[in-house]
Design a protein around this motif. Structure first.
Motif, PDB file in Angstrom:
ATOM      1  N   ASP A  31       0.828  -1.203   0.000  1.00  0.00           N
ATOM      2  CA  ASP A  31       0.000   0.000   0.000  1.00  0.00           C
ATOM      3  C   ASP A  31       0.865   1.256   0.000  1.00  0.00           C
ATOM      4  O   ASP A  31       0.609   2.214  -0.731  1.00  0.00           O
ATOM      5  CB  ASP A  31      -0.946  -0.023   1.210  1.00  0.00           C
ATOM      6  CG  ASP A  31      -1.986   1.097   1.166  1.00  0.00           C
ATOM      7  OD1 ASP A  31      -2.325   1.567   0.051  1.00  0.00           O
ATOM      8  OD2 ASP A  31      -2.476   1.488   2.244  1.00  0.00           O
ATOM      9  N   ASP A  86       0.304   6.798   3.643  1.00  0.00           N
ATOM     10  CA  ASP A  86       0.184   5.544   4.412  1.00  0.00           C
ATOM     11  C   ASP A  86       1.013   5.533   5.692  1.00  0.00           C
ATOM     12  O   ASP A  86       1.413   4.477   6.160  1.00  0.00           O
ATOM     13  CB  ASP A  86       0.564   4.343   3.523  1.00  0.00           C
ATOM     14  CG  ASP A  86       0.011   3.021   4.069  1.00  0.00           C
ATOM     15  OD1 ASP A  86      -1.166   2.997   4.460  1.00  0.00           O
ATOM     16  OD2 ASP A  86       0.754   2.022   4.100  1.00  0.00           O
ATOM     17  N   HIS A 111      -4.842   6.229   6.072  1.00  0.00           N
ATOM     18  CA  HIS A 111      -6.081   5.577   6.519  1.00  0.00           C
ATOM     19  C   HIS A 111      -5.945   4.886   7.876  1.00  0.00           C
ATOM     20  O   HIS A 111      -6.830   4.115   8.261  1.00  0.00           O
ATOM     21  CB  HIS A 111      -6.567   4.573   5.463  1.00  0.00           C
ATOM     22  CG  HIS A 111      -5.711   3.355   5.337  1.00  0.00           C
ATOM     23  ND1 HIS A 111      -6.227   2.082   5.339  1.00  0.00           N
ATOM     24  CD2 HIS A 111      -4.372   3.211   5.219  1.00  0.00           C
ATOM     25  CE1 HIS A 111      -5.232   1.202   5.210  1.00  0.00           C
ATOM     26  NE2 HIS A 111      -4.100   1.861   5.134  1.00  0.00           N
ATOM     27  N   HIS A 112      -4.848   5.114   8.599  1.00  0.00           N
ATOM     28  CA  HIS A 112      -4.707   4.498   9.932  1.00  0.00           C
ATOM     29  C   HIS A 112      -5.549   5.251  10.953  1.00  0.00           C
ATOM     30  O   HIS A 112      -5.496   6.469  11.027  1.00  0.00           O
ATOM     31  CB  HIS A 112      -3.245   4.499  10.373  1.00  0.00           C
ATOM     32  CG  HIS A 112      -2.392   3.558   9.599  1.00  0.00           C
ATOM     33  ND1 HIS A 112      -1.679   3.946   8.485  1.00  0.00           N
ATOM     34  CD2 HIS A 112      -2.173   2.232   9.748  1.00  0.00           C
ATOM     35  CE1 HIS A 112      -1.035   2.893   7.993  1.00  0.00           C
ATOM     36  NE2 HIS A 112      -1.324   1.835   8.737  1.00  0.00           N
ATOM     37  N   THR A 131      -4.605   3.203   1.669  1.00  0.00           N
ATOM     38  CA  THR A 131      -4.274   4.562   1.236  1.00  0.00           C
ATOM     39  C   THR A 131      -4.415   4.655  -0.282  1.00  0.00           C
ATOM     40  O   THR A 131      -4.813   5.687  -0.814  1.00  0.00           O
ATOM     41  CB  THR A 131      -2.848   4.938   1.692  1.00  0.00           C
ATOM     42  OG1 THR A 131      -2.806   4.891   3.117  1.00  0.00           O
ATOM     43  CG2 THR A 131      -2.472   6.339   1.234  1.00  0.00           C
ATOM     44  N   ASP A 161      -3.400  -4.372   0.756  1.00  0.00           N
ATOM     45  CA  ASP A 161      -3.990  -4.022   2.051  1.00  0.00           C
ATOM     46  C   ASP A 161      -5.306  -4.756   2.340  1.00  0.00           C
ATOM     47  O   ASP A 161      -5.763  -4.759   3.478  1.00  0.00           O
ATOM     48  CB  ASP A 161      -4.200  -2.501   2.175  1.00  0.00           C
ATOM     49  CG  ASP A 161      -3.138  -1.867   3.071  1.00  0.00           C
ATOM     50  OD1 ASP A 161      -2.052  -2.457   3.198  1.00  0.00           O
ATOM     51  OD2 ASP A 161      -3.397  -0.794   3.652  1.00  0.00           O
TER      52      ASP A 161
HETATM   53 MN   LIG Z   1      -2.156   0.948   4.287  1.00  0.00          MN
END
Ligand SMILES: [Mn+2]
Length: 332
Positions: A31, A86, A111-112, A131, A161
């Motif tokens: 990712d 990411d 996107h965490h 991401t 991912d």
């Molecule tokens: Mn990721």
């Protein structure tokens, strides 16, 4: 996914500037590499000056991506804008400090759920599966070019991912994005899956054999674990990225609810990967040891010798399963 203003902020930041440096986290996965490459190649196509930097180098697994030779280890110029993809924390962003001397704008695309919004511009959507999904949307919203090389990078990001569309984050949106990439840009899903899964080094498969020989099961066959020690690391010298997926073997055993993989990354430091089936939230178990992650995949890092760390974690887990026995039995 909401936050329309974040999209507009990223697009106007890109449109207003000319010189960009892109970076991602240490030990980049599919990712991170795919997102970095897709965004970088697209911005280059619009005539921007772009440097894509991965200081420890692109893992061998992702060397097949078209255009990957544009990703380099050392920057040669000072950017106006740094874009992080990411990466959940500023401290994990792998870029040499001199990049920041001219105080470039920092854009954070991720996107965490744990992302601490370290950018001046933040496009952080924890609901996104990858991401790469955010980068794809960004390219579409900003009318930035997508070609087959960019499509391959986006597909690789999204596919890796979601465990090649097997994990619980495989949504309809992710599948329609993948479908669009295949139909409009003629990329080959089988070829990408082959390159990512069937191009392991000989050493990493031999090492897997040794690691699997440490596999054990306990708690009425509800949890399973295995380990990697310093001696094995020295003997086989494989990239950490190739080791990442070993943990899935622990949890793939029928009846096992939690799988653990202990990695003695330094003589006095052990990294632990946690996996679970839907019944146990391993992000909460890993949090007990200062880690975190997702419901079914989490991690933590502990100081101490491998035997001591294993003893501590396994006795915690044994107690956990003892306490939750009734609920677990009900499920069977
Ligand atoms: Mn990721």
């Amino acid at each position: 996914m909401s936050q329309p203003s974040a999209w507009d902020q990223v697009i106007s930041t890109i449109n207003k500037h000319h010189r960009f440096t892109l970076g991602c986290h240490l030990h980049p996965d599919g990712d991170a590499i795919g997102s970095l490459l897709a965004l970088g190649l697209s911005l280059e196509k619009t005539g921007k000056q772009v440097e894509m930097i991965v200081p420890d180098g692109v893992p061998a697994t992702y060397q097949f991506l078209p255009g990957i030779q544009r990703v380099v280890q050392q920057p040669t110029s000072r950017p106006e804008v740094v874009i992080s993809v990411d990466c959940a924390e500023r401290s994990r962003l792998q870029l040499p400090e001199e990049i920041f001397t001219g105080e470039p704008l920092l854009v954070n695309i991720d996107h965490h759920i744990s992302n601490d919004l370290f950018g001046q511009v933040n496009l952080v959507l924890p609901d996104a599966s990858a991401t790469g999904q955010l980068i794809f949307k960004l390219l579409e919203k900003g009318a930035y070019p997508i070609d087959p090389a960019i499509a391959s990078a986006l597909y690789t990001a999204i596919a890796t991912d979601t465990g090649f569309f097997r994990y619980s984050n495989t949504t309809g949106e992710v599948l329609s994005m993948a479908s669009k990439l295949v139909e409009e840009y003629q990329i080959s899903p089988s070829q990408i899956a082959e390159r990512v899964y069937e191009e392991k080094s000989y050493a990493s498969i031999r090492l897997l054999g040794e690691v699997l020989s440490t596999l054990q099961i306990s708690g009425n066959r509800r949890y399973s674990w295995m380990y990697l020690n310093q001696e094995m690391i020295r003997k086989y010298k494989v990239e950490m990225e190739e080791i990442e997926n070993y943990v899935n073997y622990t949890n793939s055993i029928r009846g096992v609810e939690v799988g653990l993989f202990f990695k003695e990354i330094k003589p006095d430091e052990v990294k632990i990967s946690w996996r679970s089936k839907a019944s146990v939230d391993v992000s909460r178990l890993a949090a007990h040891f200062g880690g975190g992650g997702h419901l079914r995949a989490a991690g933590c890092s502990m100081k101490g010798s491998l035997p001591a760390v294993m003893e501590e974690v396994l006795s915690f887990l044994s107690k956990y399963f003892e306490e939750h026995k009734d609920r677990m039995d009900g499920r069977r």
